[in-house]
Design a protein around this motif. Structure first.
Motif, mmCIF file in Angstrom:
data_model
loop_
_atom_site.group_PDB
_atom_site.id
_atom_site.type_symbol
_atom_site.label_atom_id
_atom_site.label_comp_id
_atom_site.label_asym_id
_atom_site.label_seq_id
_atom_site.Cartn_x
_atom_site.Cartn_y
_atom_site.Cartn_z
ATOM 1 N N GLY A 124 48.266 41.080 53.518
ATOM 2 C CA GLY A 124 48.402 40.168 52.399
ATOM 3 C C GLY A 124 49.692 39.392 52.436
ATOM 4 O O GLY A 124 50.004 38.647 51.501
ATOM 5 N N GLU A 125 50.477 39.560 53.511
ATOM 6 C CA GLU A 125 51.787 38.926 53.621
ATOM 7 C C GLU A 125 51.851 37.887 54.721
ATOM 8 O O GLU A 125 52.682 36.988 54.685
ATOM 9 C CB GLU A 125 52.860 39.992 53.867
ATOM 10 N N ASN A 151 44.276 39.387 50.368
ATOM 11 C CA ASN A 151 44.853 40.341 49.423
ATOM 12 C C ASN A 151 43.942 40.614 48.229
ATOM 13 O O ASN A 151 44.332 41.319 47.302
ATOM 14 C CB ASN A 151 46.223 39.869 48.942
ATOM 15 N N GLN A 174 51.578 46.303 47.717
ATOM 16 C CA GLN A 174 52.135 45.493 46.623
ATOM 17 C C GLN A 174 51.536 44.089 46.562
ATOM 18 O O GLN A 174 51.669 43.406 45.545
ATOM 19 C CB GLN A 174 53.658 45.383 46.742
ATOM 20 N N THR A 175 50.898 43.637 47.642
ATOM 21 C CA THR A 175 50.313 42.301 47.650
ATOM 22 C C THR A 175 48.827 42.307 47.333
ATOM 23 O O THR A 175 48.243 41.258 47.079
ATOM 24 C CB THR A 175 50.517 41.635 49.024
ATOM 25 N N GLY A 186 51.452 43.540 42.581
ATOM 26 C CA GLY A 186 52.725 44.261 42.601
ATOM 27 C C GLY A 186 53.036 44.977 41.316
ATOM 28 O O GLY A 186 53.981 45.778 41.268
#
Length: 455
Positions: A124-125, A151, A174-175, A186
C-alpha cells in the motif's frame, strides 16, 4: 432517518470516549483523540475466527500433529522464527523507516516462491514499478511471486481468493483500510479491522501471513497494543540506519523461543545473513587503548561476544554529561554509583559515554561487569588484556552475582581464541577442568578491577 453516532478514539491506545478530551485517561498522551463514525456491525465480530459452536473437549482427548513449517531459505530468519514459518501463522514485522523490512521480506517472498509456493506481495506504499525496481536490484525474477499495489482490504481479499497463495506479505498494515469503516487508514479502528481479517484468513485457509508495522518515535509499534496480542509472532528490526548491520529480534513467538536474534549485513544485493556475528563484531577491537572490553551475552539461545567501549574525561561544565548507546542508561547510572561507593572511584565530575559496537542493543545484566571494567579502564587510562572476556551481574553492594548459560558463553570465548574469562565465583564450580582457557572467579568489583587493571 437514523442519527449518525460518532465516538472519539485515542490513536495511541484505542481508548474510546463519547466526547473529545485533551489528555487520554488510559495512556496519558495529549491530543490523540480522533472522531470516528461508529460501525454498525458488532465489535465482537472482529475477533471471531470460527462462528460454529463448539463443545468443550477434555485436554487428554485431543491429538495434535507437529506444526507444519516451511523454510525461508534464510537460516538466521528461520532460527528467529523457531525453525521456519509455521503454516497459517500471522507474523508482525516492525522497525524504523529504511531499516530493511521491505528488502528482507521480498527476499523471503522470492525464496519461498522458488520452492514452488505461491506468494502474494501486497503493498500500500509503493507502486508495482517501484517494487519491480527493487526486485531487479536484488535479482528477483520468480514467476510464483505476485506483486499487487493496493490498500483496499476488500480488493486484497478478492485477489487472495483468485490466486490462492501459500504466503501473503502486507506492506504495511497502517496503509490498509476497510471501506466499511469511516476512519482514515492508520487509525486504531482500521488497524484492528485489517489485522483481524488477515488473522481470519491465516487461521481458516492456512495461509502464512507477514504484516509490516510502522514504529513510533519512541520505538514501539504504532497502533494499539492489542495488535501485538493478536499475532503469533512479533519481529523487531534493530540497528542504525546508516550502519551496515541489521538485527532481527523475536520479542514474541508462539512457536519458538523469544528474544532470539538474527544478524544481517546490508549490501547492494540486499540483506546477507551473518553466520558468526561474534567474529564480525569484535574483529576491529582496537589494541593498546583503554576503555574497551569484550563481554559475552546470550541472545535467545545464541551466545555472542560484543565489544563495549567507555570514554571518561573531565567535564567542562557544572553538571557532567552522561550518555549510553546500546545499553540501558538507568542501569549505567546505577553501576557508576556502585563504582563510586564500593570501589572508591571519584567519577562524579567526569563526562562518561558508553557504547556497544555494531549497533546491537544489550539488555541482560550479565554485561554489568564489562560496563564497570570499561569505565574504570578509561578513567585510570589503563588498557585491558585483549584476550580477556568479562561476564557477571553487579549488585548494589558491589558483589558479582552468577549468570545463566555460563558454559555456552565460555565455549564461544574458546572458539574465538580468548584465553581468560572473568566470571562470578558462584559460576566457577564445574568449570575447573576447562582446557585452553583460564577461568577467574571474582566475588566483588574490587577483585575484578585488581585483576584486570592491576589495582
Amino acid at each position: 432517518m437514523a442519527k449518525i453516532k460518532s465516538k472519539y478514539v485515542c490513536q495511541s491506545c484505542g481508548y474510546e470516549s463519547l466526547k473529545w478530551i485533551g489528555k487520554c485517561p488510559e495512556c496519558d498522551d495529549w491530543n490523540t483523540f480522533v472522531e470516528e463514525i461508529e460501525d454498525k456491525k458488532s465489535k465482537h465480530d472482529l475477533f471471531i475466527i470460527e462462528k460454529e459452536v463448539q463443545k468443550p473437549v477434555p485436554i487428554n482427548k485431543l491429538e495434535i500433529n507437529e506444526q507444519e513449517r516451511f523454510s525461508t531459505c534464510i537460516n538466521e530468519l528461520d532460527r528467529v522464527l523457531g525453525g521456519g514459518v509455521v503454516k497459517g501463522s500471522l507474523i508482525l514485522a516492525g522497525g524504523d523507516p529504511g531499516i530493511g523490512k521491505s528488502t528482507l521480506l521480498i527476499q523471503v517472498a522470492d525464496n519461498v516462491a522458488k520452492s514452488g509456493k505461491k506468494v502474494l506481495y501486497a503493498s500500500g506504499e509503493e507502486s508495482i514499478y517501484q517494487i519491480k525496481m527493487r526486485a531487479k536490484r536484488l535479482d528477483i525474477e520468480s514467476e510464483n511471486l505476485y506483486i499487487f499495489a493496493e490498500n483496499n482490504l476488500d480488493i486484497i481479499e478478492k485477489q487472495i481468493d483468485n490466486i490462492k497463495p501459500d504466503m501473503i506479505i502486507v506492506d504495511s498494515i497502517q496503509t490498509v483500510y476497510s471501506p466499511q469503516i469511516t476512519s482514515t487508514p492508520g487509525s486504531v479502528s482500521q488497524i484492528k479491522e485489517g489485522t483481524s481479517r488477515f488473522m481470519k484468513i491465516s487461521k481458516k485457509v492456512g495461509i502464512s501471513t507477514f504484516i509490516v508495522g510502522h514504529v513510533t518515535k519512541e520505538g514501539s509499534l504504532a497502533g494499539p497494543k492489542i495488535l501485538e496480542h493478536m499475532v503469533d509472532a512479533v519481529l523487531y528490526f534493530e540497528g542504525e540506519r546508516y550502519n551496515t548491520y541489521r538485527m532481527i529480534r523475536s520479542v514474541k513467538n508462539r512457536f519458538g523461543s523469544t528474544n532470539e536474534l538474527g544478524v544481517f549485513e546490508m549490501r547492494d544485493k540486499g540483506l546477507i545473513e551473518v553466520e558468526n556475528p561474534s567474529k564480525i563484531l569484535i574483529s576491529e577491537k582496537p589494541k593498546g587503548v583503554s576503555g574497551s572490553v569484550i563481554v559475552a551475552t546470550i541472545e535467545g539461545t545464541r551466545p555472542m561476544l560484543v565489544e563495549l567501549q567507555a570514554l571518561v574525561c573531565p567535564t567542562s561544565f557544572g553538571i557532567p554529561k552522561r550518555a549510553a548507546t546500546g545499553v540501558d542508561y538507568n542501569r549505567v547510572s546505577l553501576l557508576m554509583a556502585v563504582l563510586e561507593k564500593r570501589a572508591g572511584m571519584q567519577i562524579q565530575n567526569q563526562d562518561i559515554y558508553i557504547n556497544v559496537v555494531g549497533g546491537i542493543k544489550l539488555n541482560e545484566p550479565a554485561i554489568d561487569l564489562g560496563i564497570v571494567i570499561s569505565i574504570a579502564s578509561s578513567f585510570r587510562n589503563i588498557e585491558t588484556n585483549e584476550k580477556t572476556v568479562a561476564i557477571g551481574e553487579v549488585g548494589l553492594t558491589g558483589e558479582i552475582r552468577g549468570v545463566s548459560f555460563i558454559e555456552k558463553r565460555i565455549a564461544e570465548c574458546k572458539k574465538l581464541g580468548f584465553n581468560r574469562v572473568i566470571v562470578p565465583k558462584s559460576n566457577v564450580k564445574g568449570l575447573e577442568n576447562m582446557d585452553d582457557i583460564k577461568i577467574i572467579g571474582v566475588e566483588n568489583i574490587r577483585e575484578a578491577l585488581d585483576f584486570v587493571l592491576g589495582g
